[in-house]
Scaffold this motif. Structure first.
Motif, PDB file in Angstrom:
ATOM      1  N   ARG A   1       1.875   4.345  -2.771  1.00 60.40           N
ATOM      2  CA  ARG A   1       2.195   5.691  -2.290  1.00 60.40           C
ATOM      3  C   ARG A   1       3.636   5.724  -1.774  1.00 60.40           C
ATOM      4  O   ARG A   1       4.021   4.849  -1.002  1.00 60.40           O
ATOM      5  N   LEU A   2       4.412   6.705  -2.196  1.00 62.70           N
ATOM      6  CA  LEU A   2       5.763   6.909  -1.687  1.00 62.70           C
ATOM      7  C   LEU A   2       5.737   8.031  -0.651  1.00 62.70           C
ATOM      8  O   LEU A   2       5.267   9.139  -0.948  1.00 62.70           O
ATOM      9  N   ILE A   3       6.251   7.750   0.542  1.00 62.56           N
ATOM     10  CA  ILE A   3       6.254   8.716   1.638  1.00 62.56           C
ATOM     11  C   ILE A   3       7.694   8.871   2.124  1.00 62.56           C
ATOM     12  O   ILE A   3       8.309   7.905   2.574  1.00 62.56           O
ATOM     13  N   GLY A   4       8.222  10.064   2.024  1.00 56.80           N
ATOM     14  CA  GLY A   4       9.601  10.305   2.391  1.00 56.80           C
ATOM     15  C   GLY A   4       9.793  10.458   3.891  1.00 56.80           C
ATOM     16  O   GLY A   4       8.901  10.905   4.616  1.00 56.80           O
TER      17      GLY A   4
ATOM     18  N   ASP B   1       0.825  -1.208   0.000  1.00 51.94           N
ATOM     19  CA  ASP B   1       0.000   0.000   0.000  1.00 51.94           C
ATOM     20  C   ASP B   1       0.860   1.259   0.000  1.00 51.94           C
ATOM     21  O   ASP B   1       0.507   2.259  -0.627  1.00 51.94           O
ATOM     22  N   ALA B   2       1.980   1.225   0.735  1.00 53.68           N
ATOM     23  CA  ALA B   2       2.814   2.423   0.852  1.00 53.68           C
ATOM     24  C   ALA B   2       4.279   2.033   1.006  1.00 53.68           C
ATOM     25  O   ALA B   2       4.605   1.012   1.619  1.00 53.68           O
ATOM     26  N   ILE B   3       5.150   2.858   0.440  1.00 51.47           N
ATOM     27  CA  ILE B   3       6.597   2.731   0.622  1.00 51.47           C
ATOM     28  C   ILE B   3       7.064   3.929   1.428  1.00 51.47           C
ATOM     29  O   ILE B   3       6.822   5.086   1.045  1.00 51.47           O
ATOM     30  N   VAL B   4       7.702   3.682   2.556  1.00 53.87           N
ATOM     31  CA  VAL B   4       8.339   4.731   3.343  1.00 53.87           C
ATOM     32  C   VAL B   4       9.820   4.696   2.990  1.00 53.87           C
ATOM     33  O   VAL B   4      10.509   3.727   3.305  1.00 53.87           O
ATOM     34  N   TRP B   5      10.291   5.736   2.312  1.00 57.41           N
ATOM     35  CA  TRP B   5      11.688   5.738   1.886  1.00 57.41           C
ATOM     36  C   TRP B   5      12.489   6.714   2.738  1.00 57.41           C
ATOM     37  O   TRP B   5      12.006   7.747   3.171  1.00 57.41           O
TER      38      TRP B   5
END
Length: 366
Positions: free
Chosen positions: A257-260, A231-235
């Motif tokens: 979703r990409l979340i920095g 669902d989401a990538i926390v990078w």
């Protein structure tokens, strides 16, 4: 010790404490002989000013010189404020990773762990991260702060956390020694561990560094499973340039979703990307009042750059348990106005300085 200090300094990230009031209280705490740490009490006489009198708010933190190099050699017990008494609970000793010399060390006490976890949790929930979804975290653990932050973030969302440890220092050493083939072999090792988990487990959130995400992008089966399950990538890690962020968001992982996340050891927490940004917007990170204050300065003059201009990031951490003021980070960023209620600057499009002390900065897998 003044009776109002515990009430002010024990404030949580959602309590709305005035940042200047908090900083004044912190100066009284850290420089009172009964409550301050042995390190700061011994250092106070050589500062050239009286923090209890001269630091009246956030802007006055610039009076401090950058003393973080001294944290390479200070005994960690000398960093714990005496005001905690003999029952002070040190949960972790983190260090800076040693990219630009011997590691600098900080301590994490129980109260700061709660405050840090709360602010990270609130910001991730604001992004709509799923509660209870499995996480796969690929990050440095041990003395590194980032692994602890991510594991606590997963736990805060009620998530079973699967994790793979990485050793960025080893990889940097390999690259610096000209052994890039061995560094690539180590990266392959990390990818294979991730593959086993991603293909067999229902992973809802993937937390990984930019170099690993770029490596995943070369593996068709991993791209397919990430787009279908995650669902989401926390990078996080060193940085993600705007072109890479746009490419990963729109072409490689369009269904995720990409979340920095931006943080470092001296900050003692992590900042989560501002909610509502598109892949084409600058990736903005807001400070965390009343604890973490950012400034973006001209590295030559030391003056603040204008909003929208690029400069060096300076970070101050102020809490009951630790004081790390005016730390010049090895990062460059755009200066952005913060969201309402937060003091200092926000930063966007963070990237490492190319050299520190004449030596090239090596990112490796981190």
């Amino acid at each position: 010790m003044p009776h109002d200090l515990p009430a002010v300094l024990d404030a949580g990230p959602s309590d709305g404490v005035d940042p200047d009031e908090f900083v004044r209280a912190a100066m009284r705490w850290h420089f009172d002989p009964e409550t301050g740490s042995p390190y700061w009490l011994s250092r106070a006489g050589r500062l050239g000013f009286d923090p209890r009198q001269d630091v009246r708010g956030v802007d006055d933190l610039a009076l401090f010189p950058d003393l973080t190099d001294e944290l390479r050699n200070v005994r960690v017990t000398d960093l714990v404020p005496r005001g905690y008494g003999p029952g002070a609970r040190v949960l972790n000793v983190f260090d800076s990773g040693g990219t630009t010399g011997a590691p600098k060390r900080v301590v994490q006490l129980e109260d700061w762990m709660r405050h840090s976890s709360e602010q990270v949790d609130r910001r991730l929930r604001a992004h709509g991260l799923p509660v209870g979804a499995h996480w796969l975290t690929v990050a440095p653990t041990g003395p590194h702060l980032v692994g602890d932050v991510l594991q606590r973030a997963a736990a805060g969302l009620g998530a079973p956390g699967l994790s793979i440890d990485m050793d960025p220092r080893w990889v940097r050493g390999l690259v610096a020694a000209g052994r890039a083939d061995e560094a690539e072999t180590y990266t392959d090792h990390l990818v294979e561990q991730c593959r086993r988990i991603l293909l067999t487990q229902d992973i809802g959130v993937l937390a990984a560094t930019t170099p690993l995400l770029e490596r995943f992008a070369r593996e068709d089966d991993l791209v397919e499973v990430i787009n279908s399950k995650v669902d989401a990538i926390v990078w996080g890690g060193t940085h993600m340039d705007p072109d890479t962020r746009d490419l990963l968001s729109t072409e490689v992982f369009p269904d995720v979703r990409l979340i920095g996340m931006y943080g470092n050891t001296m900050m003692l927490t992590a900042l989560i990307e501002r909610v509502g940004l598109s892949a084409s917007d600058p990736c903005v990170f807001d400070p965390v009042s009343p604890y973490v204050f950012l400034s973006v300065l001209d590295p030559v003059t030391g003056e603040k750059v204008e909003v929208g201009e690029r400069g060096q990031v300076v970070v101050s951490h102020v809490s009951k348990s630790m004081l790390v003021p005016n730390n010049a980070e090895r990062d460059l960023a755009l200066r952005v106005r913060p969201v309402e209620g937060h003091a200092g600057d926000a930063v966007a499009d963070v990237a490492p300085v190319p050299k520190v002390g004449g030596e090239a900065v090596i990112e490796g897998v981190y």
